[in-house]
Design a protein around this motif. Sequence first.
Motif, mmCIF file in Angstrom:
data_model
loop_
_atom_site.group_PDB
_atom_site.id
_atom_site.type_symbol
_atom_site.label_atom_id
_atom_site.label_comp_id
_atom_site.label_asym_id
_atom_site.label_seq_id
_atom_site.Cartn_x
_atom_site.Cartn_y
_atom_site.Cartn_z
ATOM 1 N N THR A 12 39.698 41.187 62.048
ATOM 2 C CA THR A 12 39.776 42.570 61.555
ATOM 3 C C THR A 12 40.602 42.684 60.273
ATOM 4 N N ARG A 13 41.096 41.555 59.743
ATOM 5 C CA ARG A 13 41.829 41.620 58.465
ATOM 6 C C ARG A 13 40.877 42.020 57.348
ATOM 7 N N ARG A 14 41.244 43.045 56.621
ATOM 8 C CA ARG A 14 40.444 43.472 55.480
ATOM 9 C C ARG A 14 41.355 43.649 54.258
ATOM 10 N N SER A 15 40.784 43.637 53.082
ATOM 11 C CA SER A 15 41.581 43.827 51.868
ATOM 12 C C SER A 15 41.888 45.315 51.681
ATOM 13 N N THR A 16 43.152 45.624 51.441
ATOM 14 C CA THR A 16 43.592 47.001 51.188
ATOM 15 C C THR A 16 43.931 47.144 49.714
ATOM 16 N N CYS A 98 47.734 44.989 40.779
ATOM 17 C CA CYS A 98 48.268 44.920 42.152
ATOM 18 C C CYS A 98 48.340 46.285 42.836
ATOM 19 N N TYR A 99 47.522 47.197 42.393
ATOM 20 C CA TYR A 99 47.185 48.421 43.135
ATOM 21 C C TYR A 99 48.387 49.231 43.652
ATOM 22 N N ASN A 100 49.485 49.256 42.935
ATOM 23 C CA ASN A 100 50.672 50.032 43.343
ATOM 24 C C ASN A 100 51.230 49.651 44.722
ATOM 25 N N ILE A 141 45.616 38.524 45.440
ATOM 26 C CA ILE A 141 45.675 38.932 44.039
ATOM 27 C C ILE A 141 45.621 37.672 43.187
ATOM 28 N N ASN A 142 44.572 37.533 42.396
ATOM 29 C CA ASN A 142 44.326 36.243 41.733
ATOM 30 C C ASN A 142 44.700 36.194 40.255
ATOM 31 N N GLN A 143 45.061 37.331 39.673
ATOM 32 C CA GLN A 143 45.249 37.380 38.221
ATOM 33 C C GLN A 143 46.339 36.422 37.738
ATOM 34 N N PRO A 188 35.234 44.924 60.225
ATOM 35 C CA PRO A 188 34.866 43.677 59.547
ATOM 36 C C PRO A 188 33.629 43.859 58.690
ATOM 37 N N LEU A 189 33.608 43.168 57.548
ATOM 38 C CA LEU A 189 32.401 43.154 56.718
ATOM 39 C C LEU A 189 31.358 42.288 57.412
ATOM 40 N N PRO A 190 30.077 42.700 57.328
ATOM 41 C CA PRO A 190 29.061 41.819 57.922
ATOM 42 C C PRO A 190 29.085 40.456 57.238
HETATM 43 C C1 LIG Z 1 40.593 33.387 46.424
HETATM 44 C C2 LIG Z 1 40.504 34.888 46.498
HETATM 45 C C3 LIG Z 1 40.791 35.649 45.391
HETATM 46 C C4 LIG Z 1 40.744 37.035 45.453
HETATM 47 N N1 LIG Z 1 41.158 37.765 44.374
HETATM 48 C C5 LIG Z 1 41.210 39.107 44.471
HETATM 49 C C6 LIG Z 1 41.758 39.878 43.402
HETATM 50 O O1 LIG Z 1 42.252 39.351 42.407
HETATM 51 N N2 LIG Z 1 41.764 41.226 43.529
HETATM 52 C C7 LIG Z 1 41.243 41.854 44.641
HETATM 53 O O2 LIG Z 1 41.259 43.073 44.687
HETATM 54 N N3 LIG Z 1 40.747 41.144 45.670
HETATM 55 C C8 LIG Z 1 40.736 39.792 45.627
HETATM 56 N N4 LIG Z 1 40.271 39.070 46.689
HETATM 57 C C9 LIG Z 1 39.798 39.755 47.895
HETATM 58 C C10 LIG Z 1 38.283 39.657 48.063
HETATM 59 O O3 LIG Z 1 37.655 40.474 47.108
HETATM 60 C C11 LIG Z 1 37.935 40.078 49.512
HETATM 61 O O4 LIG Z 1 38.554 39.209 50.413
HETATM 62 C C12 LIG Z 1 36.433 40.099 49.764
HETATM 63 O O5 LIG Z 1 35.803 41.073 48.967
HETATM 64 C C13 LIG Z 1 36.107 40.374 51.249
HETATM 65 O O6 LIG Z 1 36.683 41.602 51.665
HETATM 66 P P1 LIG Z 1 37.733 41.685 52.872
HETATM 67 O O7 LIG Z 1 38.962 40.904 52.460
HETATM 68 O O8 LIG Z 1 38.013 43.146 53.050
HETATM 69 O O9 LIG Z 1 37.097 41.071 54.088
HETATM 70 C C14 LIG Z 1 40.333 37.673 46.653
HETATM 71 C C15 LIG Z 1 40.048 36.900 47.774
HETATM 72 C C16 LIG Z 1 40.158 35.540 47.716
HETATM 73 C C17 LIG Z 1 39.915 34.708 48.963
#
Ligand SMILES: Cc1cc2nc3c(=O)[nH]c(=O)nc-3n(C[C@H](O)[C@H](O)[C@H](O)COP(=O)(O)O)c2cc1C
Length: 199
Positions: A12-16, A98-100, A141-143, A188-190
């Motif tokens: 259930t971990r998702r990106s915020t 880094c989205y605040n 955050i990859n930048q 979760p994303l499909p």
């Molecule tokens: C190696 C890697 C780099 C990523 N870089 C970024 C990023 O710079 N900015 C961002 O908003 N999300 C970043 N993400 C998040 C992905 O976009 C996200 O994991 C993907 O869209 C799936 O969504 P979820 O995490 O909600 O399951 C990164 C994820 C990974 C694994």
Amino acid sequence: MNEQDVYDAIVTRRSTRNYKPTPVEPQKLARIIDAGRYAPSGGNSQTNRFFVVQKQEIIADLIKLVEEAFSKMDVYDGMYRSLRNSILRSKEGGYLFCYNAPVLVVVANKKDYGNNMADCAVAIENMMVEANALDLGSCWINQLRWLNEEPTLLEYMRKLGLPEDERVYGAAIFGYPATEDGKPNRVPLPRTGVDVVYL
Ligand SMILES: Cc1cc2nc3c(=O)[nH]c(=O)nc-3n(C[C@H](O)[C@H](O)[C@H](O)COP(=O)(O)O)c2cc1C
């Protein structure tokens, strides 16, 4: 150990990408960082270095330096989409990579160590899963990794304590999601790829 809880925290971990300014409690942050520190490492190297940034003036400096660096870069056909977006949005101005979020954790490792990025990745995933278990949001955050040889950013990281022989290989943000109930989106994303072959 409750296997179901561990499994749920993982799936259930998702990106915020939208946060409340509320700081993360020190105890919760310490658990997240420990989760990263207890990740496995190639040959038990344990060479990851964590910069836990909560000072908003440092985050503001990084935002400025990242935007300046990307603004000087060109995009080309076939470029990795996220990198291309970062460059184009920096050229427009006001790019908040880094989205605040109230906490930014930058992970560095030895430049000449073959598992630097792998060790960084397992630590970041551990931290994001632990954050989810604590009702906190997170996002990779990859930048700073893309720009890890950019001289001005490298110099800035040096001042924060990055040794000469290390580079940034990843980062993640943490904080309370700006959702109605304050909890992370956990849908979760499909899975559309990530194939599995059982043999
Ligand atoms: C190696 C890697 C780099 C990523 N870089 C970024 C990023 O710079 N900015 C961002 O908003 N999300 C970043 N993400 C998040 C992905 O976009 C996200 O994991 C993907 O869209 C799936 O969504 P979820 O995490 O909600 O399951 C990164 C994820 C990974 C694994």
